[in-house]
Motif scaffolding. Structure first.
Motif: not given
Length: 296
Positions: A7-27
């Protein structure tokens, strides 16, 4: 069964529109985020994102799922904060933030009660602005804060808030300034004359904003009143303005700029879980009680 990581991954990708940006956000690395999304899609039975270039576009079903997923994460954060608060040591220092426009009589009464009820606790009253204070409360650098509310459903940080009441603002000029001689204060006057604005109002997304083409920022009500003796105008809390009006220092003007006095909502904010602390619980009760008699 889905997991919180998914769920954290889904929300982060949704908000950042990018797997790479979501990864940086989630470390996490991009591959891990993509695997979490794929696993979540397998659980759900439908796709969440379509990839166009480097951008991850949410599908129609993802759009519908996002608000519920966001709510789950907020509830999870609340649970974590709640559990942490249960094991915190008793307080010896209490930090309370407040906005410059909040009535000092209200704060002084809280201080009087603190001295009687919590004589062993050192209390710091910190004048602050909304944006800085909300972040500080969320990070537990400040225990509570009394601040303007913007009217949204919830603040941008995970906090508990309680509405206290509305503070009225009026347009004031110096009682002996040239502007006091006008029968009404026109919109053109407001635009062309000097406007004094508190630094807290300027740095927060509230109702009181710069209107004049010549705005000066002041961080003290006392200094602002001194400035108004000479020239300019300001939107001030009515209790403060009327105090100086009775002393013949300021004059309240009628103006088409304001059909009625502007009313600003104020709320009390504290971190999730802090309601279990005796001091927080008591202060919330006091503020609720005082608000009923003060804001009528």
């Amino acid at each position: 069964m889905h997991s919180l990581d998914q769920i954290y991954a889904f929300v982060s990708v949704y908000e950042n529109h990018s797997y790479s940006s979501a990864g940086r956000n989630l470390h996490k690395d991009r591959t891990t985020v993509r695997e979490l999304i794929k696993a979540y899609e397998d659980v759900l039975g439908f796709e969440l994102f379509s990839i166009v270039g480097r951008k991850a576009n949410p599908t129609e079903r993802a759009e519908q799922l996002y608000p519920q997923a966001k709510l789950v994460l907020r509830q999870n954060q609340k649970l974590l904060e709640f559990g942490t608060a249960m094991f915190m040591e008793p307080k010896t220092l209490l930090k309370i933030g407040y906005d410059i426009d909040f009535p000092v009589e209200f704060i002084a009464e809280l201080e009087r009660r603190c001295l009687i009820t919590f004589p062993q606790i050192r209390v710091q009253w910190l004048e602050t602005n909304r944006d800085n204070a909300l972040k500080a409360v969320a990070e537990r650098d400040i225990d509570l804060a009394i601040l303007p509310a913007t009217g949204g459903v919830a603040p941008k940080f995970p906090l508990i808030f309680k509405h206290l009441g509305y503070i009225s603002y009026g347009l004031y000029v110096g009682a002996r300034s040239k502007l006091a001689q006008k029968e009404t204060f026109s919109i053109e006057d407001a635009q062309l004359e000097i406007q004094y604005l508190s630094s807290n109002n300027m740095s927060s997304d509230g109702m009181i904003q710069a209107f004049s083409s010549h705005t000066r920022i002041i961080s003290s009500h006392t200094l602002m009143v001194k400035m108004l003796k000479n020239d300019g105008w300001a939107l001030l809390p009515v209790p403060l303005g009327e105090y100086y009006t009775q002393k013949n220092v300021l004059k309240k003007m009628t103006t088409p700029l304001l059909a009625n006095d502007v009313k600003m909502p104020f709320s009390l904010f504290h971190a999730i879980g802090m309601e279990q602390e005796t001091t927080t619980k008591t202060l919330v009760e006091w503020c609720t009680e005082l608000a009923k008699s003060y804001f009528r």
